[in-house]
Each structure stands twice: as C-alpha cells, then as structure tokens.
Design a protein around this motif. Structure first.
Motif, PDB file in Angstrom:
ATOM      1  N   PHE A  46      54.742  25.709  67.856  1.00  0.00           N
ATOM      2  CA  PHE A  46      53.081  25.721  67.679  1.00  0.00           C
ATOM      3  C   PHE A  46      52.569  27.051  67.302  1.00  0.00           C
ATOM      4  N   THR A  47      52.966  28.032  68.038  1.00  0.00           N
ATOM      5  CA  THR A  47      52.201  29.254  68.042  1.00  0.00           C
ATOM      6  C   THR A  47      52.874  30.425  68.262  1.00  0.00           C
ATOM      7  N   SER A  48      52.962  31.737  67.775  1.00  0.00           N
ATOM      8  CA  SER A  48      53.543  32.872  68.139  1.00  0.00           C
ATOM      9  C   SER A  48      52.744  33.604  68.951  1.00  0.00           C
ATOM     10  N   ARG A  49      51.580  33.110  69.682  1.00  0.00           N
ATOM     11  CA  ARG A  49      50.805  33.718  70.759  1.00  0.00           C
ATOM     12  C   ARG A  49      51.578  33.329  72.042  1.00  0.00           C
ATOM     13  N   CYS A  62      56.111  21.562  58.900  1.00  0.00           N
ATOM     14  CA  CYS A  62      56.494  20.297  58.523  1.00  0.00           C
ATOM     15  C   CYS A  62      56.920  20.185  57.095  1.00  0.00           C
ATOM     16  N   THR A  63      57.334  19.055  56.655  1.00  0.00           N
ATOM     17  CA  THR A  63      57.483  18.897  55.424  1.00  0.00           C
ATOM     18  C   THR A  63      56.830  17.770  54.231  1.00  0.00           C
ATOM     19  N   TYR A  85      61.993  21.815  62.547  1.00  0.00           N
ATOM     20  CA  TYR A  85      62.366  22.091  63.794  1.00  0.00           C
ATOM     21  C   TYR A  85      62.355  20.700  64.766  1.00  0.00           C
ATOM     22  N   GLY A  86      62.403  19.625  64.386  1.00  0.00           N
ATOM     23  CA  GLY A  86      62.467  18.416  64.803  1.00  0.00           C
ATOM     24  C   GLY A  86      61.544  18.035  65.769  1.00  0.00           C
ATOM     25  N   VAL A  87      60.249  18.382  65.315  1.00  0.00           N
ATOM     26  CA  VAL A  87      58.907  18.139  66.493  1.00  0.00           C
ATOM     27  C   VAL A  87      58.786  16.669  66.591  1.00  0.00           C
TER      28      VAL A  87
END
Length: 137
Positions: A46-49, A62-63, A85-87
C-alpha cells in the motif's frame, strides 16, 4: 508505487499485525455504488513509507478491466486487485469493482506525486475519503 500499473487510492486505517516485518495494515475504499471494500495486506503493498499516522493514503497497484461513462458520475473504471500483487479482501478474495476516476492514479501521475500526499489534501479534493473514515464499518 510501481510506475507501470495504475494505483487505487485507499484509506489506510490501522495496523492489523505487528508481530513480523513488514507489518500488515488495513485499507478501505468505497466503490461507485456505495459498497465498502476492506483489504488487509503487507504495508509495502500500500505504501513505501516506513512510519504511518492513521488515517492516511495508500496506493495499491491494480488493473483496469473496463472503462465507462456514467451520466451521473462521469468516467468510471472496473478495476481488479488480483494483479499485479494479488491484493485480496479481508475474506481472502481478490476484488473487482467500479471506482470513480478520482480514485485512480495513472502511471504518470503516480510517479509525479510524492508518496507523502496528505490525507487532508485528498479529502478536500474528494468526498470519498470522508465517508471511508466516518462510516461505521
């Protein structure tokens, strides 16, 4: 987060598992028809933070499966969280649902927007975040 796939703007609401690393977080979004979707996955999805203050903005990739123009809502998109990523939802299912154009970042926008985009700034731009946080989930 990846510059290739579009990203879905979600509200990160809490850490659900802090036992290992990376932590797991909960993300919420409401689709164009008012259905609430809840996802739980590793924070880097969800985030790089590294540090979060909740609620905050998350951006899972997403696609886009379909695009349409709705007379009342404008441009809407049927997106899927299955790739890349299969979320999956908290029930363990990948999800496909319709979202407003403002709930989506395209690859170019995602790269140009800083990952510290504020929750308040996005809330002011759109009311879809205020519903996420204040409704009884």
């Amino acid at each position: 987060m990846n510059g290739i796939y579009p990203e879905l703007l979600v509200v990160l609401t809490r850490i659900t598992d802090s036992e290992g690393y990376p932590y797991f977080v909960e993300a919420k979004i409401t689709d164009t028809y008012g259905k609430a979707w809840i996802f739980v996955d590793k924070m880097p999805v969800f985030t790089s933070r590294d540090k979060l203050v909740f609620p905050c903005v998350g951006r899972p990739s997403c696609t886009i499966e379909e695009e349409a123009n709705d007379p009342a809502m404008g441009k809407i998109f049927l997106i899927s969280t299955a790739k890349p990523y299969g979320v999956s939802t908290e029930a363990g299912e990948s999800a496909s649902f319709w979202i407003l154009e403002e709930q989506l970042l395209y690859a170019g926008e995602a790269e140009s927007k800083d990952s510290s985009v504020s929750f308040d700034a996005l809330s002011a731009k759109s009311n879809f975040f205020s519903k996420e946080v204040t409704d009884d989930w």
